[in-house]
Design a protein around this motif. Structure first.
Motif, PDB file in Angstrom:
ATOM      1  N   LYS A 114       0.823  -1.216   0.000  1.00  0.00           N
ATOM      2  CA  LYS A 114       0.000   0.000   0.000  1.00  0.00           C
ATOM      3  C   LYS A 114       0.857   1.266   0.000  1.00  0.00           C
ATOM      4  CE  LYS A 114      -4.262  -1.772   2.052  1.00  0.00           C
ATOM      5  NZ  LYS A 114      -5.255  -1.652   3.155  1.00  0.00           N
ATOM      6  N   ASN A 118       1.695   2.917  -6.851  1.00  0.00           N
ATOM      7  CA  ASN A 118       1.280   4.260  -7.250  1.00  0.00           C
ATOM      8  C   ASN A 118       0.814   4.227  -8.708  1.00  0.00           C
ATOM      9  OD1 ASN A 118       1.023   7.153  -7.082  1.00  0.00           O
ATOM     10  ND2 ASN A 118       2.870   7.290  -8.334  1.00  0.00           N
ATOM     11  N   PRO A 120      -2.661   4.521  -6.073  1.00  0.00           N
ATOM     12  CA  PRO A 120      -3.303   3.543  -5.191  1.00  0.00           C
ATOM     13  C   PRO A 120      -4.467   2.793  -5.834  1.00  0.00           C
ATOM     14  CG  PRO A 120      -2.916   5.607  -4.031  1.00  0.00           C
ATOM     15  CD  PRO A 120      -2.623   5.867  -5.481  1.00  0.00           C
TER      16      PRO A 120
END
Length: 411
Positions: A114, A118, A120
């Motif tokens: 998490k 990128n 998300p």
């Protein structure tokens, strides 16, 4: 498995060859079969084999539309592979809901996915009810126009910097015996071209109003009318493009037989295999040079549930390897896509990949239609795009009216 142990395992595997007893064969299905794709997937296989396992390649010829039904049939029929490719979005959701896919949440949390992935939204596409079920491996954007510099030189016109200049150069290309726009005849390619044109003309906000908000009034309005007119122009520019596969269309650009191609950044892999240099032999225009944006589509791998403990461990090891920074760089440089990790060094990126990275860094991203529209609704919309490109008798006004109705009913 803790990150420290994985790091040690990978370091040791580089020095000590795996013994036959420790190797686990893992069948991996995917639809990457072109020259550039094969070179990229070989990086996954090499990295996986290096940690003591054996990648068993299960390539399925054809597009994702051909491969996915085969993959799904095997999984639901009790003959699962070790790992399988799907695109980001809802393609595997029913399999996850049926309890047929492995939960990778523990691995993802141990390795901090998490914090690394990128944008998300890529990991969100792998998540259902708070659990992570896949590993995203790349960011593929379809928003590109690829141009042969030599073709425009032969036609006596400058290499275009945007869609309007490309359209204006089409007559000169025709006169020089060069096909203006290469396009394969598989349905997904015409769908892709239409979506790219739509995004370039409407921009990210307009694109989101159509696919995200399902704004039927906007879909039937004057802005969308410009999209259908531009698609009609593209339809005319591609007349005479009789190749089938996308990479055959790319080859027309590489060999200077066509001026350009609307295709995703995976086309870059074909240019690299052919020894073409970005910015010298070919030019790439993100967003058709009109609206520079990255669609955060791409590929992810899911791992069907199995009863074999060795296979289960190999699945987890493969997921970890695919997310490792070294493999992310090696794979995506060959694939022409962008890495999902935001912390990797891509100093070796070429001119086109740097353009993509800059757009991504600026946050100019949109989600793919797969992430915004239900599979059934998207199938109906895509069928319309295919019919429009294949039937010159279907005019822009009539097609737009049908489109607005589909958007109104879209899920």
């Amino acid at each position: 498995m803790a990150r420290a142990y994985r790091t040690a395992l990978m370091a040791a595997s580089a020095l000590v060859p795996a013994t036959l007893a420790s190797a686990t064969e893992l069948e991996v299905t995917h639809w990457w079969t072109s020259g550039g794709e094969a070179a990229a997937v070989a990086e996954f296989a090499k990295a996986f084999d290096a940690i003591g396992h054996k990648w068993v390649d299960g390539a399925i010829a054809g597009s994702g539309g051909t491969a996915r039904p085969i993959m799904i049939s095997r999984i639901t029929g009790g003959d699962p592979m070790g790992a399988t490719q799907f695109n980001h979005g809802q393609q595997a959701q029913e399999l996850v809901e049926a309890g047929l896919m492995r939960d990778l949440t523990d691995l993802a949390e141990a390795e901090g996915w998490k914090d690394l992935v990128n944008p998300p939204s890529l990991l969100d596409s792998c998540t259902l009810d708070g659990k992570i079920y896949c590993v995203p491996v790349n960011i593929h954007s379809q928003q590109w126009l690829w141009l042969s510099n030599a073709a425009f030189e032969q036609a006596g016109v400058a290499v275009p910097t945007n869609w309007d200049e490309f359209v204006a150069a089409a007559p000169a290309l025709r006169e020089a015996g060069i096909l203006p726009l290469a396009m394969g005849q598989q349905p997904w390619q015409t769908t892709l071209a239409f979506q790219v044109i739509l995004t370039a003309i409407l921009g990210p906000e307009g694109y989101t109003r159509v696919f995200g908000d399902k704004d039927a009034e906007f879909a039937g309005g004057p802005e969308m009318a410009e999209v259908f007119q531009a698609a009609a122009t593209a339809r005319e520019m591609s007349q005479g493009s009789n190749v089938q596969d996308w990479n055959q269309a790319t080859n027309l650009v590489i060999t200077d037989k066509a001026g350009g191609q609307i295709m995703g950044d995976w086309a870059q892999g074909e240019f690299q295999v052919a020894g073409e240099v970005a910015g010298e032999d070919y030019t790439c225009l993100p967003g058709l040079g009109v609206n520079e944006v990255i669609m955060t589509g791409g590929d992810a791998f899911y791992f069907p549930k199995v009863d074999d403990a060795d296979i289960t461990q190999a699945q987890e090891d493969l997921a970890s390897v695919m997310m490792s920074p070294e493999t992310q760089v090696a794979f995506n440089l060959k694939k022409g896509s962008l890495p999902v990790r935001g912390d990797v060094d891509l100093a070796a990126a070429n001119d086109c990949m740097k353009k993509g990275l800059d757009i991504l860094a600026e946050g100019n991203t949109i989600s793919s239609p797969d992430q915004l529209v239900s599979p059934d609704s998207l199938s109906q919309i895509n069928d319309l795009f295919v019919e429009f490109f294949n039937d010159p008798n279907l005019g822009p006004e009539e097609a737009q009216e049908i489109f607005a109705g589909l958007i109104a009913d879209a899920g």
